[in-house]
Scaffold this active site. Structure first.
Site, mmCIF file in Angstrom:
data_model
loop_
_atom_site.group_PDB
_atom_site.id
_atom_site.type_symbol
_atom_site.label_atom_id
_atom_site.label_comp_id
_atom_site.label_asym_id
_atom_site.label_seq_id
_atom_site.Cartn_x
_atom_site.Cartn_y
_atom_site.Cartn_z
ATOM 1 N N VAL A 122 -19.827 68.722 -17.521
ATOM 2 C CA VAL A 122 -21.160 68.921 -16.963
ATOM 3 C C VAL A 122 -22.223 68.512 -17.977
ATOM 4 O O VAL A 122 -23.176 67.793 -17.647
ATOM 5 C CB VAL A 122 -21.347 70.397 -16.529
ATOM 6 C CG1 VAL A 122 -22.776 70.669 -16.123
ATOM 7 C CG2 VAL A 122 -20.412 70.729 -15.380
ATOM 8 N N LEU A 146 -21.643 68.527 -9.227
ATOM 9 C CA LEU A 146 -20.912 67.273 -9.384
ATOM 10 C C LEU A 146 -19.407 67.469 -9.322
ATOM 11 O O LEU A 146 -18.869 68.494 -9.721
ATOM 12 C CB LEU A 146 -21.308 66.558 -10.671
ATOM 13 C CG LEU A 146 -21.271 67.304 -11.997
ATOM 14 C CD1 LEU A 146 -19.894 67.270 -12.603
ATOM 15 C CD2 LEU A 146 -22.282 66.671 -12.937
ATOM 16 N N ARG A 147 -18.753 66.450 -8.788
ATOM 17 C CA ARG A 147 -17.289 66.452 -8.704
ATOM 18 C C ARG A 147 -16.752 65.541 -9.790
ATOM 19 O O ARG A 147 -17.335 64.483 -10.054
ATOM 20 C CB ARG A 147 -16.828 65.880 -7.355
ATOM 21 C CG ARG A 147 -17.112 66.779 -6.183
ATOM 22 C CD ARG A 147 -16.994 65.996 -4.892
ATOM 23 N NE ARG A 147 -17.975 64.892 -4.886
ATOM 24 C CZ ARG A 147 -18.078 63.995 -3.914
ATOM 25 N NH1 ARG A 147 -17.257 64.034 -2.901
ATOM 26 N NH2 ARG A 147 -18.995 63.046 -3.959
ATOM 27 N N ALA A 165 -5.682 68.328 4.664
ATOM 28 C CA ALA A 165 -4.587 69.240 4.315
ATOM 29 C C ALA A 165 -3.795 68.655 3.154
ATOM 30 O O ALA A 165 -3.726 67.440 2.983
ATOM 31 C CB ALA A 165 -3.681 69.427 5.526
ATOM 32 N N CYS A 210 -12.855 74.064 -11.294
ATOM 33 C CA CYS A 210 -14.004 74.680 -10.618
ATOM 34 C C CYS A 210 -13.605 75.670 -9.540
ATOM 35 O O CYS A 210 -13.904 76.857 -9.639
ATOM 36 C CB CYS A 210 -14.893 73.606 -10.025
ATOM 37 S SG CYS A 210 -15.962 72.900 -11.259
HETATM 38 C C1 UDX Z 1 -15.682 70.831 -7.072
HETATM 39 C C2 UDX Z 1 -16.892 70.774 -6.117
HETATM 40 O O1 UDX Z 1 -16.670 69.774 -5.116
HETATM 41 C C3 UDX Z 1 -18.169 70.492 -6.874
HETATM 42 O O2 UDX Z 1 -19.282 70.538 -5.986
HETATM 43 C C4 UDX Z 1 -18.318 71.554 -7.959
HETATM 44 O O3 UDX Z 1 -19.471 71.325 -8.716
HETATM 45 C C5 UDX Z 1 -17.102 71.591 -8.856
HETATM 46 O O4 UDX Z 1 -15.936 71.803 -8.078
HETATM 47 P P1 UDX Z 1 -14.068 69.114 -8.322
HETATM 48 O O5 UDX Z 1 -13.373 70.312 -8.885
HETATM 49 O O6 UDX Z 1 -14.377 67.987 -9.236
HETATM 50 O O7 UDX Z 1 -15.472 69.546 -7.653
HETATM 51 O O8 UDX Z 1 -13.128 68.534 -7.163
HETATM 52 P P2 UDX Z 1 -13.168 68.300 -5.587
HETATM 53 O O9 UDX Z 1 -13.288 66.855 -5.319
HETATM 54 O O10 UDX Z 1 -14.117 69.188 -4.919
HETATM 55 O O11 UDX Z 1 -11.647 68.724 -5.219
HETATM 56 C C6 UDX Z 1 -11.151 70.011 -5.546
HETATM 57 C C7 UDX Z 1 -9.712 70.164 -5.130
HETATM 58 O O12 UDX Z 1 -9.606 70.287 -3.717
HETATM 59 C C8 UDX Z 1 -8.759 69.032 -5.498
HETATM 60 O O13 UDX Z 1 -7.561 69.590 -5.983
HETATM 61 C C9 UDX Z 1 -8.545 68.278 -4.207
HETATM 62 O O14 UDX Z 1 -7.318 67.623 -4.157
HETATM 63 C C10 UDX Z 1 -8.631 69.403 -3.194
HETATM 64 N N1 UDX Z 1 -9.065 68.981 -1.858
HETATM 65 C C11 UDX Z 1 -10.329 68.526 -1.641
HETATM 66 C C12 UDX Z 1 -8.192 69.091 -0.769
HETATM 67 O O15 UDX Z 1 -7.040 69.511 -0.928
HETATM 68 N N2 UDX Z 1 -8.636 68.747 0.479
HETATM 69 C C13 UDX Z 1 -9.891 68.296 0.707
HETATM 70 O O16 UDX Z 1 -10.211 68.014 1.877
HETATM 71 C C14 UDX Z 1 -10.769 68.173 -0.383
#
Ligand code: UDX
Length: 432
Positions: free
Chosen positions: A13, A155-156, A254, A262
């Site tokens: 971040v 942010l992701r 899924a 996060c």
């Molecule tokens: C997340 C939030 O999206 C972001 O807004 C916050 O600031 C920090 O946490 P991040 O951890 O980088 O971001 O990842 P993200 O892309 O959100 O995915 C999180 C997890 O969920 C991953 O393991 C991903 O594989 C999983 N996921 C995501 C699913 O299994 N299905 C989905 O439809 C979306």
């Protein structure tokens, strides 16, 4: 007008925030107490893999807008706005450890010699603003004024720079007009809607948003189990749900559960906050429970295909918690490898980016140089992260290399009919 900014904490971040604000024309100094990390950054070495970040840092360092320091004192002296982006790691019971936030607040207070705006960027429990305020009040010089604000980051990983520059919204939690004006000016170049709230509401927006997104994932994972049992197709169900604008199509994929630093951490912290406030967050607990069950169910699926896992060789493709990152923290892929090993399987793993970070987590696992080395003589191939590279792998070559043509896909990457036609025993999530 450009602003002088300090960003304390040079993790994901902090580095993204610092380099993006520099890119917007501000003069930014990024601080971290890990002097080895700062030394590396000063030499142009970025400690994390995030697409575009290295180039952005180099460009802004060259332009004289971005610098790094392990000393907070000059950073506080030379900046008007100070972002706190230090880690808030989970304690054993899930609550966030705010020691670093407290220490930084005290230090900032000691070094301030005129007005400063101190902005929380890390995800913190509701109330942290008040604690930071009290800490700064206790340690600052008598005549120095300051404001506290909360500006949560959404942010992701993997798309962090894009997310910073093109957010859906910018949340500014402030307690004074002066703080509001400074932050609105700072974010002026950005087109996104800006929501100005009080500090506590801004803190809560972050927790509530992340928990809601995690809930969407657990919800669709629960639906995928019903699909498995009833013969429905979860992809179609998700598509049908997502077309309703009130639901939305995002975060309905899924898989083997969410991971990363996060969602799991923020959910645990939010549960803890609710309980401390005297509210029992059943809904949040269910989200966590479904996520844990999903990983166990996936391993059960593998077992159902292979019978005993003892001395079976399993290729696991993907170790990071999602594609486009080398981050393996709380990665469901890592949990699954560990569960497979516990059952006595021998695992050969491959990940396009996360091998180095996975190595210390996965002692005893053979980490291979590419997909084909990993799948050689495998009893089953497991897909744990949806890296686009895997979609392009040469399936014929895979089929020729494996011992048994079983692919268990935790990310629904392939068309089921095509895989079956190619002669694979192909099992995915919520699709028959
Ligand atoms: C997340 C939030 O999206 C972001 O807004 C916050 O600031 C920090 O946490 P991040 O951890 O980088 O971001 O990842 P993200 O892309 O959100 O995915 C999180 C997890 O969920 C991953 O393991 C991903 O594989 C999983 N996921 C995501 C699913 O299994 N299905 C989905 O439809 C979306």
């Amino acid at each position: 007008m450009m602003e002088r900014i300090a960003v304390v904490g040079s993790g994901y971040v902090g580095l993204v925030t610092g380099s993006c604000f520099a890119e917007l024309g501000n003069k930014v100094i990024c601080v971290d107490n890990d002097s080895a990390k700062i030394g590396a950054l000063q030499k142009g070495k970025v400690p994390i893999y995030e697409p575009g970040l290295s180039a952005l840092i180099l460009k802004n360092v060259k332009a004289g807008r971005l610098s790094f320091s392990s000393d907070l004192r000059p950073a506080v002296r030379d900046s008007k706005v100070i972002f706190i982006a230090v880690g808030t790691p989970p304690r054993r019971r899930g609550e966030a450890d705010l020691t670093a936030v407290e220490n930084v607040s005290e230090e900032i207070a000691r070094y301030m010699d005129s007005y400063r705006l101190i902005v929380e960027k890390s995800t913190v429990p509701i109330d942290t603003g008040t604690w930071v305020e009290n800490t700064v009040k206790a340690f600052k010089k008598r005549n120095v004024s300051f404001d506290i604000a909360s500006n949560p980051e959404f942010l992701r990983e993997g798309t962090a720079i894009h997310d910073f520059m093109h957010p859906d919204r910018i949340v500014l939690g402030v307690g004074s007009d002066r703080a509001r004006k400074i932050l609105l000016k700072l974010y002026e170049p950005m087109k996104a809607p800006k929501l100005v709230t009080d500090v506590r509401s801004a803190e809560l927006i972050k927790h509530a948003s992340n928990s809601f997104l995690a809930m969407k994932i657990s919800f669709i994972n629960a639906v995928s189990r019903v699909c498995d049992l009833s013969g429905a197709d979860v992809e179609k169900v998700a598509e049908g749900m997502g077309l309703d604008r009130r639901i939305g199509a995002d975060f309905l994929k899924a898989g083997i559960g969410y991971g990363g630093f996060c969602f799991p951490k923020d959910l645990a912290a939010f549960i803890h906050i609710c309980e401390r406030l005297g509210y029992r967050p059943d809904i949040l607990k269910a989200v966590v429970r479904v996520n844990e069950q999903q990983k166990k169910f996936f391993v059960e699926t593998i077992k159902r295909r292979l019978w005993n896992l003892h001395s079976k060789s399993i290729a696991v493709l993907g170790l990071s918690f999602k594609p486009h990152t080398d981050d393996v923290r709380l990665s469901p892929a890592i949990d699954i490898v560990k569960m497979l090993r516990k059952e006595g399987a021998s695992v050969r793993g491959f990940d396009p980016k996360a091998m180095e970070k996975a190595r210390p987590e996965l002692r005893g696992v053979c980490l291979c140089k590419d997909v084909y080395e990993a799948v050689r003589d495998a009893d089953a191939v497991v897909i744990a992260t949806d890296w686009p590279q895997f979609k392009k792998m040469d399936l014929r070559r895979v089929k020729a290399l494996v011992k048994r043509p079983i692919i268990i896909d935790g990310r629904n990457m392939f068309d089921t009919a095509r895989m079956k036609k190619m002669g694979f025993d192909y099992i995915s999530i919520g699709r028959t």
